[in-house]
Scaffold this active site. Structure first.
Site, PDB file in Angstrom:
ATOM      1  CG  ASN A 197      -0.155 -12.746   3.994  1.00 59.27           C
ATOM      2  OD1 ASN A 197      -0.002 -13.386   2.956  1.00 59.27           O
ATOM      3  ND2 ASN A 197      -1.334 -12.622   4.588  1.00 59.27           N
ATOM      4  CD1 TRP A 198       5.181 -10.635   0.125  1.00 55.67           C
ATOM      5  CD2 TRP A 198       5.848 -11.990  -1.540  1.00 55.67           C
ATOM      6  NE1 TRP A 198       6.531 -10.454  -0.042  1.00 55.67           N
ATOM      7  CE2 TRP A 198       6.965 -11.279  -1.056  1.00 55.67           C
ATOM      8  CE3 TRP A 198       6.019 -12.901  -2.572  1.00 55.67           C
ATOM      9  CZ2 TRP A 198       8.239 -11.451  -1.587  1.00 55.67           C
ATOM     10  CZ3 TRP A 198       7.290 -13.083  -3.112  1.00 55.67           C
ATOM     11  CH2 TRP A 198       8.388 -12.358  -2.620  1.00 55.67           C
ATOM     12  CE  LYS A 199      -2.973  -9.624   3.212  1.00 54.72           C
ATOM     13  NZ  LYS A 199      -3.995  -8.705   3.681  1.00 54.72           N
ATOM     14  CG  HIS A 256      -5.109 -13.877   6.441  1.00 56.35           C
ATOM     15  ND1 HIS A 256      -6.070 -13.039   5.920  1.00 56.35           N
ATOM     16  CD2 HIS A 256      -4.045 -13.095   6.748  1.00 56.35           C
ATOM     17  CE1 HIS A 256      -5.593 -11.794   5.919  1.00 56.35           C
ATOM     18  NE2 HIS A 256      -4.370 -11.806   6.417  1.00 56.35           N
ATOM     19  CD  GLU A 311      -6.832 -10.877   3.116  1.00 50.01           C
ATOM     20  OE1 GLU A 311      -5.986 -11.610   2.579  1.00 50.01           O
ATOM     21  OE2 GLU A 311      -6.579  -9.704   3.473  1.00 50.01           O
ATOM     22  CD  GLU A 331      -3.068 -10.322   9.994  1.00 52.33           C
ATOM     23  OE1 GLU A 331      -2.023  -9.783   9.647  1.00 52.33           O
ATOM     24  OE2 GLU A 331      -3.806 -10.957   9.212  1.00 52.33           O
ATOM     25  N   GLY A 339      -5.314  -3.665   5.252  1.00 46.76           N
ATOM     26  CA  GLY A 339      -5.362  -3.036   3.929  1.00 46.76           C
ATOM     27  C   GLY A 339      -6.096  -1.716   3.891  1.00 46.76           C
ATOM     28  CB  SER A 356      -2.505  -0.526   8.177  1.00 45.78           C
ATOM     29  OG  SER A 356      -3.634  -0.750   7.345  1.00 45.78           O
ATOM     30  N   GLY A 408       1.249  -7.128   5.418  1.00 48.33           N
ATOM     31  CA  GLY A 408       0.701  -7.384   4.088  1.00 48.33           C
ATOM     32  C   GLY A 408       1.314  -6.459   3.054  1.00 48.33           C
ATOM     33  N   GLY A 409       0.605  -5.393   2.737  1.00 48.74           N
ATOM     34  CA  GLY A 409       1.008  -4.498   1.648  1.00 48.74           C
ATOM     35  C   GLY A 409       2.449  -4.014   1.741  1.00 48.74           C
TER      36      GLY A 409
HETATM   37  P1  13P Z   1      -1.892  -5.078   5.441  1.00 53.33           P
HETATM   38  O1  13P Z   1      -0.541  -4.960   6.091  1.00 53.33           O
HETATM   39  O2  13P Z   1      -1.870  -4.858   3.958  1.00 53.33           O
HETATM   40  O3  13P Z   1      -2.929  -4.255   6.155  1.00 53.33           O
HETATM   41  O4  13P Z   1      -2.353  -6.620   5.604  1.00 53.33           O
HETATM   42  C1  13P Z   1      -2.296  -7.194   6.861  1.00 53.33           C
HETATM   43  C2  13P Z   1      -2.495  -8.659   6.709  1.00 53.33           C
HETATM   44  O5  13P Z   1      -3.587  -9.122   6.440  1.00 53.33           O
HETATM   45  C3  13P Z   1      -1.310  -9.528   6.867  1.00 53.33           C
HETATM   46  O6  13P Z   1      -1.678 -10.861   6.959  1.00 53.33           O
END
Ligand code: 13P
Length: 253
Positions: free
Chosen positions: A11-13, A97, A99, A169, A175, A214, A235-236
């Site tokens: 997930n590149w956000k 998600h 967010e 999640e 993050g 993470s 994510g990251g």
């Molecule tokens: P991180 O892997 O950066 O913690 O993000 C997780 C996430 O929200 C994937 O959708």
């Protein structure tokens, strides 16, 4: 021994301009081509999808979006429809998600509508659930996630449910560098599967449940050794081709 094929979804956000997305794709493709043991998805910003579709054509890498609207078409300025996502080459779509739930007010009702429409249209939804730190510290993580799962998925026919992936999640692990322990993540993922079994019976055994928060190459193997975690929403660590490819390589159940 799990029979579900693992899924690693990035997930590149809200990251990467076109040239960065293309650079990623060109580096990642050869690194991922031997990974036949795992399904791979890259959920990129809308603006990069068309270019990535061309780059990933003929490879084992599927494309995903990070959101869609719950109506098919019409006067919904700024929204994107599931047919548009299919048209641009997406197989997957992330729904609900945290967010979006926290920053944009997305509700369990929205998540249910989007999930249903994604399935009707032919997209594979990755439905996100997860608790805040306050909820976890109050000892209500499982109850909260069970309720989110039920509100998001109840009422779907078993054959539709089999095409759903759930991503657990925990919000406090996103993050932050703070991963849930494999045991804690497994406990909640088992609760999610039990919840689905409650309204869908044996179909629950076919549904993939991912962990997100993470995830990196250093912790993926331990997470996947558990009984109910079938992959990861990353994510990251999905932003760098080498690290994401390493997660894919290590993703064995
Ligand atoms: P991180 O892997 O950066 O913690 O993000 C997780 C996430 O929200 C994937 O959708």
């Amino acid at each position: 021994m799990k029979t579900r094929t693992p899924l690693i979804a990035g997930n590149w956000k809200m990251n990467k301009l076109m040239n960065e997305a293309l650079a990623f794709a060109r580096e990642f493709k050869p690194l991922a081509q031997e990974a036949v043991h795992v399904d791979i998805a890259v959920c990129a910003p809308f603006t990069c999808l068309a270019a990535l579709r061309d780059e990933f054509r003929g490879t084992n890498i599927r494309l995903g979006a990070q959101n869609m609207f719950y109506e098919r078409q019409g006067a919904f300025t700024g929204e994107i429809s599931p047919a548009m996502l299919l048209d641009v080459g997406c197989s997957w779509v992330i729904i609900g998600h945290s967010e979006r739930r926290e920053l944009l007010g997305e509700t369990d009702g929205d998540v249910a509508r989007k999930t249903r429409l994604a399935l009707e249209t032919g997209l594979l939804p990755i439905v996100c659930v997860g608790e805040t730190l306050a909820v976890r510290e109050a000892g209500r993580a499982a109850t909260h996630v069970r309720a989110q799962t039920e509100k998001g998925l109840a009422g779907l026919a078993p054959d539709d449910l089999r095409r759903v992936t759930v991503a657990y999640e925990p919000i406090w692990a996103i993050g932050t560098g703070r991963t849930a322990t494999a045991a804690d993540a497994q406990e909640i993922c088992a609760a999610i599967r039990a919840t689905i079994a409650g309204f869908a019976g044996p179909a629950a055994g076919d549904i993939r449940i991912l962990y997100g928060g993470s995830v990196k190459s250093g912790n993926i193997a331990e997470l996947l050794k558990t009984g109910d975690i079938d992959g990861a929403l990353v994510g990251g660590a999905s932003l760098g081709a080498a690290e994401f490819a390493e997660i894919v390589r290590l993703a064995r159940v």
